[in-house]
Scaffold this motif. Structure first.
Motif, PDB file in Angstrom:
ATOM      1  N   LEU A 187     -47.246  25.431  14.384  1.00 50.29           N
ATOM      2  CA  LEU A 187     -48.072  24.339  13.892  1.00 50.29           C
ATOM      3  C   LEU A 187     -47.227  23.179  13.365  1.00 50.29           C
ATOM      4  O   LEU A 187     -46.176  23.402  12.756  1.00 50.29           O
ATOM      5  CB  LEU A 187     -48.989  24.828  12.770  1.00 50.29           C
ATOM      6  CG  LEU A 187     -50.100  25.801  13.158  1.00 50.29           C
ATOM      7  CD1 LEU A 187     -50.877  26.214  11.918  1.00 50.29           C
ATOM      8  CD2 LEU A 187     -51.032  25.175  14.183  1.00 50.29           C
ATOM      9  N   PRO A 188     -47.672  21.936  13.564  1.00 58.80           N
ATOM     10  CA  PRO A 188     -46.984  20.794  12.957  1.00 58.80           C
ATOM     11  C   PRO A 188     -47.124  20.843  11.444  1.00 58.80           C
ATOM     12  O   PRO A 188     -48.168  21.219  10.913  1.00 58.80           O
ATOM     13  CB  PRO A 188     -47.708  19.580  13.549  1.00 58.80           C
ATOM     14  CG  PRO A 188     -49.045  20.089  13.973  1.00 58.80           C
ATOM     15  CD  PRO A 188     -48.827  21.506  14.385  1.00 58.80           C
ATOM     16  N   VAL A 189     -46.058  20.475  10.740  1.00 60.48           N
ATOM     17  CA  VAL A 189     -46.040  20.566   9.282  1.00 60.48           C
ATOM     18  C   VAL A 189     -46.942  19.513   8.666  1.00 60.48           C
ATOM     19  O   VAL A 189     -46.983  18.353   9.105  1.00 60.48           O
ATOM     20  CB  VAL A 189     -44.601  20.394   8.754  1.00 60.48           C
ATOM     21  CG1 VAL A 189     -44.579  20.307   7.231  1.00 60.48           C
ATOM     22  CG2 VAL A 189     -43.733  21.551   9.236  1.00 60.48           C
ATOM     23  N   SER A 190     -47.676  19.919   7.643  1.00 60.86           N
ATOM     24  CA  SER A 190     -48.518  19.003   6.872  1.00 60.86           C
ATOM     25  C   SER A 190     -48.279  19.276   5.398  1.00 60.86           C
ATOM     26  O   SER A 190     -48.866  20.194   4.816  1.00 60.86           O
ATOM     27  CB  SER A 190     -49.996  19.204   7.231  1.00 60.86           C
ATOM     28  OG  SER A 190     -50.827  18.353   6.470  1.00 60.86           O
ATOM     29  N   ALA A 191     -47.372  18.526   4.793  1.00 61.73           N
ATOM     30  CA  ALA A 191     -46.868  18.850   3.448  1.00 61.73           C
ATOM     31  C   ALA A 191     -47.780  18.292   2.356  1.00 61.73           C
ATOM     32  O   ALA A 191     -47.477  17.287   1.720  1.00 61.73           O
ATOM     33  CB  ALA A 191     -45.455  18.305   3.280  1.00 61.73           C
ATOM     34  N   HIS A 192     -48.915  18.976   2.125  1.00 60.69           N
ATOM     35  CA  HIS A 192     -49.822  18.480   1.094  1.00 60.69           C
ATOM     36  C   HIS A 192     -50.395  19.592   0.212  1.00 60.69           C
ATOM     37  O   HIS A 192     -51.415  19.406  -0.440  1.00 60.69           O
ATOM     38  CB  HIS A 192     -50.967  17.686   1.742  1.00 60.69           C
ATOM     39  CG  HIS A 192     -51.895  18.513   2.578  1.00 60.69           C
ATOM     40  ND1 HIS A 192     -51.681  18.746   3.919  1.00 60.69           N
ATOM     41  CD2 HIS A 192     -53.033  19.171   2.261  1.00 60.69           C
ATOM     42  CE1 HIS A 192     -52.655  19.504   4.394  1.00 60.69           C
ATOM     43  NE2 HIS A 192     -53.490  19.770   3.414  1.00 60.69           N
ATOM     44  N   TYR A 193     -49.719  20.735   0.144  1.00 59.96           N
ATOM     45  CA  TYR A 193     -50.238  21.851  -0.635  1.00 59.96           C
ATOM     46  C   TYR A 193     -49.500  21.996  -1.962  1.00 59.96           C
ATOM     47  O   TYR A 193     -48.299  21.738  -2.061  1.00 59.96           O
ATOM     48  CB  TYR A 193     -50.143  23.155   0.156  1.00 59.96           C
ATOM     49  CG  TYR A 193     -51.109  23.198   1.317  1.00 59.96           C
ATOM     50  CD1 TYR A 193     -52.431  23.543   1.126  1.00 59.96           C
ATOM     51  CD2 TYR A 193     -50.694  22.841   2.600  1.00 59.96           C
ATOM     52  CE1 TYR A 193     -53.332  23.558   2.178  1.00 59.96           C
ATOM     53  CE2 TYR A 193     -51.584  22.853   3.663  1.00 59.96           C
ATOM     54  CZ  TYR A 193     -52.900  23.206   3.447  1.00 59.96           C
ATOM     55  OH  TYR A 193     -53.787  23.203   4.488  1.00 59.96           O
ATOM     56  N   ASP A 194     -50.245  22.462  -2.975  1.00 59.39           N
ATOM     57  CA  ASP A 194     -49.656  22.741  -4.284  1.00 59.39           C
ATOM     58  C   ASP A 194     -49.033  24.135  -4.335  1.00 59.39           C
ATOM     59  O   ASP A 194     -48.072  24.365  -5.067  1.00 59.39           O
ATOM     60  CB  ASP A 194     -50.734  22.657  -5.373  1.00 59.39           C
ATOM     61  CG  ASP A 194     -51.410  21.303  -5.397  1.00 59.39           C
ATOM     62  OD1 ASP A 194     -50.721  20.307  -5.669  1.00 59.39           O
ATOM     63  OD2 ASP A 194     -52.636  21.252  -5.141  1.00 59.39           O
ATOM     64  N   ARG A 195     -49.607  25.058  -3.586  1.00 60.11           N
ATOM     65  CA  ARG A 195     -49.124  26.432  -3.577  1.00 60.11           C
ATOM     66  C   ARG A 195     -49.210  26.998  -2.156  1.00 60.11           C
ATOM     67  O   ARG A 195     -50.120  26.674  -1.397  1.00 60.11           O
ATOM     68  CB  ARG A 195     -49.961  27.331  -4.493  1.00 60.11           C
ATOM     69  CG  ARG A 195     -49.944  26.941  -5.970  1.00 60.11           C
ATOM     70  CD  ARG A 195     -48.606  27.234  -6.611  1.00 60.11           C
ATOM     71  NE  ARG A 195     -48.608  26.984  -8.035  1.00 60.11           N
ATOM     72  CZ  ARG A 195     -48.266  25.813  -8.601  1.00 60.11           C
ATOM     73  NH1 ARG A 195     -47.933  24.772  -7.826  1.00 60.11           N
ATOM     74  NH2 ARG A 195     -48.278  25.683  -9.911  1.00 60.11           N
ATOM     75  N   VAL A 196     -48.258  27.881  -1.831  1.00 56.72           N
ATOM     76  CA  VAL A 196     -48.343  28.727  -0.645  1.00 56.72           C
ATOM     77  C   VAL A 196     -48.227  30.164  -1.118  1.00 56.72           C
ATOM     78  O   VAL A 196     -47.288  30.506  -1.857  1.00 56.72           O
ATOM     79  CB  VAL A 196     -47.238  28.431   0.379  1.00 56.72           C
ATOM     80  CG1 VAL A 196     -47.278  29.459   1.507  1.00 56.72           C
ATOM     81  CG2 VAL A 196     -47.378  27.027   0.952  1.00 56.72           C
TER      82      VAL A 196
END
Length: 268
Positions: free
Chosen positions: A154-163
């Motif tokens: 998947l293309p990266v989508s850097a918008h998360y607070d937690r993984v």
């Protein structure tokens, strides 16, 4: 897993009725166990009231590929080990989850972690390769988005607070998944992942580099009791993603230029 001829013969002789598959005749315990293993690998669960194996969708469609190819991947071969509920709570405590946090669970399985994230007030998105498990999460309705795909593609989508995650362990895929997942976090975010226990003692370049980067990021790798995964050695890894420095004036451009790397996993 290669399916033996006698198992295939039993499944071919079975009667499909919607989502239910009814076995014919009397089977020895040994044969039934092998048939049950094959059917379980494609989503079938024994329902003692219906006296049938029940699938999430069409039973005939579920076994078609198995019969055509003569083999199927088991959960163990896929590296799928569901996260026990008590361990899920430990993971979310380590994640320092707050209400309203946007959370990603890659390789979500049946959503054991994601559902508890939603219970705690997080906004959760899931990625799951297996279509049946992905649909099960959708049907329960607690996830904002469910993507059926291989997370590594998947293309990266850097918008998360937690993984929060429990990735596949085989062939050090857990390291690849964690490194990829870090790139989906905002600066100031945090990743918590179950990983294979061999991470702590492997001496190949991939493991050595990963442990070094975790230390540099001021993260932790902590052994878990063997009871969590039927005697399989595991650890829980916690990695914070650095905050960007608050700079002003002419240096703002430099922050913006370097921010992309930080937002996509900091030291990783």
């Amino acid at each position: 897993m290669k399916i033996e001829t006698d198992v295939l013969d039993v499944i071919r002789a079975a009667r499909c009725d919607g989502s239910a598959l009814f076995l014919s005749g009397q089977l020895t315990d040994h044969l039934y166990q092998r048939v049950n293993l094959a059917l379980s690998a494609v989503g079938g669960k024994w329902d003692r009231w219906k006296r049938a194996h029940v699938f999430p969708a069409s039973a005939a469609d579920a076994v078609a590929g198995l019969l055509a190819e003569g083999e199927v991947a088991t959960d163990a071969e896929r590296g799928y080990f569901p996260t026990p509920p008590a361990l899920v709570d430990e993971i979310l405590d380590l994640a320092d989850l707050s209400v309203g946090h946007e959370v990603l669970e890659p390789s979500a399985g049946t959503g054991a972690i994601a559902e508890r994230v939603a219970d705690r007030g997080g906004v959760v998105d899931c990625v799951e390769l297996d279509p049946r498990r992905a649909q099960s999460i959708r049907d329960k309705g607690y996830a904002r988005e469910v993507i059926t795909a291989d997370f590594l593609t998947l293309p990266v989508s850097a918008h998360y607070d937690r993984v929060v995650m429990n990735p596949p362990f085989a062939r050090q895929l857990d390291i690849q998944h964690v490194q990829r997942a870090l790139r989906w976090l905002r600066p100031g975010g945090r990743l918590v992942s179950v990983m294979f226990g061999s991470l702590t003692f492997r001496t190949n370049a991939q493991a050595l580099d990963f442990r070094s980067r975790v230390r540099e990021a001021r993260g932790t790798i902590t052994p878990l009791p063997d009871r969590w995964f039927r005697g399989i050695s595991t650890v829980v890894t916690v990695i914070p993603v650095r905050q960007l420095p608050e700079l002003v004036g002419r240096r703002t451009v430099q922050v913006q230029a370097s921010g992309q790397k930080a937002a996509q996993g900091g030291l990783f």
